[in-house]
Scaffold this active site. Structure first.
Site, PDB file in Angstrom:
ATOM      1  N   LYS A 222       0.836  -1.202   0.000  1.00  0.00           N
ATOM      2  CA  LYS A 222       0.000   0.000   0.000  1.00  0.00           C
ATOM      3  C   LYS A 222       0.875   1.259   0.000  1.00  0.00           C
ATOM      4  CE  LYS A 222      -4.026  -1.969  -0.122  1.00  0.00           C
ATOM      5  NZ  LYS A 222      -5.008  -1.993   0.950  1.00  0.00           N
ATOM      6  N   ARG A 257      -3.531 -10.662   3.624  1.00  0.00           N
ATOM      7  CA  ARG A 257      -3.586 -10.688   2.155  1.00  0.00           C
ATOM      8  C   ARG A 257      -2.311 -10.022   1.639  1.00  0.00           C
ATOM      9  NH1 ARG A 257      -5.302  -7.320  -2.008  1.00  0.00           N
ATOM     10  NH2 ARG A 257      -6.394  -8.358  -3.744  1.00  0.00           N
TER      11      ARG A 257
END
Length: 423
Positions: A222, A257
């Site tokens: 991210k 994840r």
């Protein structure tokens, strides 16, 4: 030396699963176009499983900021051949989609989990469809498409706001017929959240446990992690940072994840080794900070915060420095205050959103009645460790009274009070 309570909690927690990310899109932010070909996607899925993935999360629509929406038919054309091929090899597959029609088709093709980044908000048919499919369903926190994020990325205190909004979606899913044991939640790192919100959510993952669902975390690659790297760093350089997050979050989530499964698997090996070592230390005790973080004003000061209080808990134990105390035992009286946010419990009238005070009382008494020690200070630390094992509790005050203490002058009571909070 006693183990810190967060390490003891880690020892008690199961090792989280790793869900390998497999994007079959031409425009994914991290690997766009690499696995559009079904054969390449199948090979990557096999590789991720070999590296330690328990589930392969297949997505056919990019959710990166600025990505163009994809028609459900196009999405299905991308994902269904890959889902079917992976499932045919016995690989557990999750379908990453916001579209009910894609979810249904993917489950028919062999997927066993539906992972919806919109939490059922993008497609009104999703919750009812998932209820009919009977599969596990991941509700992610979502405030709309990326084009709206600048306008909707304000939070009073991100961990509690996200937990409350996810709790609302949890109830919506239950109302649509989804069974509670099939529900997962995901805080949605990076979705309508600035960097500080993402870090706050990671620091307070225990808040999500108040919902009563399993937790999936997706921090992998991210942008807020990339901000820690030099300008121009390749997106793959975020994998090391992702692995660090995996290890730090492991005791608070049920699945992670990730894109680089190998790195996070090694990080979990480190976490597991530390957790196993914590199992070998004395059962109670710990070291903590004594007050909430200074940068969390929304949580309020101690005097004004929500709390659960138990007073006058009585336990018979053999603590003390004198032989007769160890031999004969005596009564101890315990007062406990647990500070936690009770808004979710009050709004939804759900026990899962608070702490079961009956169970807490039993746990406190069991802690006091454990192995004998010399000092009631040590007994108080035991109790604090028990209270802080409850993920929603961020601070506790514990008072241990010893009304039968061997004091030679007249007295009414002697007690020790400690205040402990999460690091």
């Amino acid at each position: 030396m006693s183990a810190r309570p967060e390490l003891r909690a880690a020892a008690a927690a199961a090792r989280p699963e790793l869900w390998g990310v497999l994007n079959v899109t031409p425009d994914s932010f991290s690997d766009g176009g690499r696995f559009v070909d079904p054969d390449a996607a199948l090979a990557q899925g096999r590789r991720l499983v070999a590296e330690g993935a328990s589930v392969i999360d297949v997505g056919g629509e990019s959710t990166r900021p600025g990505a163009e929406p994809v028609a459900p038919q196009v999405e299905r054309e991308r994902v269904l051949p890959v889902v079917a091929a992976l499932a045919a090899e016995g690989i557990r597959v999750s379908i990453d989609t916001m579209n009910a029609s894609t979810a249904a088709a993917a489950v028919e093709a062999g997927a066993i989990i539906v992972n919806d980044v919109s939490g059922g908000l993008a497609d009104p048919a999703m919750l009812e469809t998932v209820a009919q499919l009977g599969t596990p369903y991941v509700l992610m926190h979502w405030r709309g498409p990326s084009s709206t994020w600048d306008a909707v990325s304000e939070y009073d205190w991100a961990p509690q706001d996200v937990a409350n909004e996810l709790l609302g979606r949890w109830h919506a899913a239950l109302g649509a017929g989804v069974q509670p044991e099939r529900l997962w939640v995901d805080p949605g790192l990076g979705f309508a959240k600035r960097a500080e919100h993402n870090w706050q959510l990671l620091a307070e993952l225990g808040t999500l446990r108040s919902i009563g669902a399993r937790v999936l975390l997706g921090a992998s690659r991210k942008r807020f992690l990339g901000a820690l790297l030099p300008d121009g760093a390749a997106v793959e350089e975020r994998d090391l940072l992702t692995a660090v997050v995996s290890a730090l979050a492991a005791g608070h989530v049920d699945a992670l994840r990730v894109h680089d499964v190998r790195a996070s698997a090694r990080a979990l090996d480190v976490w597991q080794s530390i957790a196993d070592a914590a199992e070998q230390t004395p059962v109670f005790g710990g070291s903590y900070t004594a007050s909430p973080p200074a940068d969390a004003p929304a949580r309020g000061d101690r005097a004004a915060s929500d709390r659960i209080t138990l007073t006058g808990l009585r336990a018979f134990a053999h603590h003390g420095v004198f032989d007769h105390e160890r031999r004969d035992g005596q009564e101890f009286v315990i007062d406990v205050t647990a500070h936690l946010d009770l808004r979710g419990a009050a709004a939804y009238d759900e026990l899962a959103s608070t702490v079961h005070y009956g169970e807490l009382a039993e746990q406190v008494v069991a802690a006091v009645e454990g192995d004998p020690v010399d000092l009631i200070e040590t007994v108080a630390e035991r109790v604090a460790g028990v209270v802080l094992r409850h993920g929603a509790v961020w601070q506790t005050e514990v008072t241990v009274h010893k009304p039968q203490a061997p004091i030679t002058v007249p007295f009414a009571d002697v007690s020790v009070t400690i205040v402990r909070g999460r690091s």
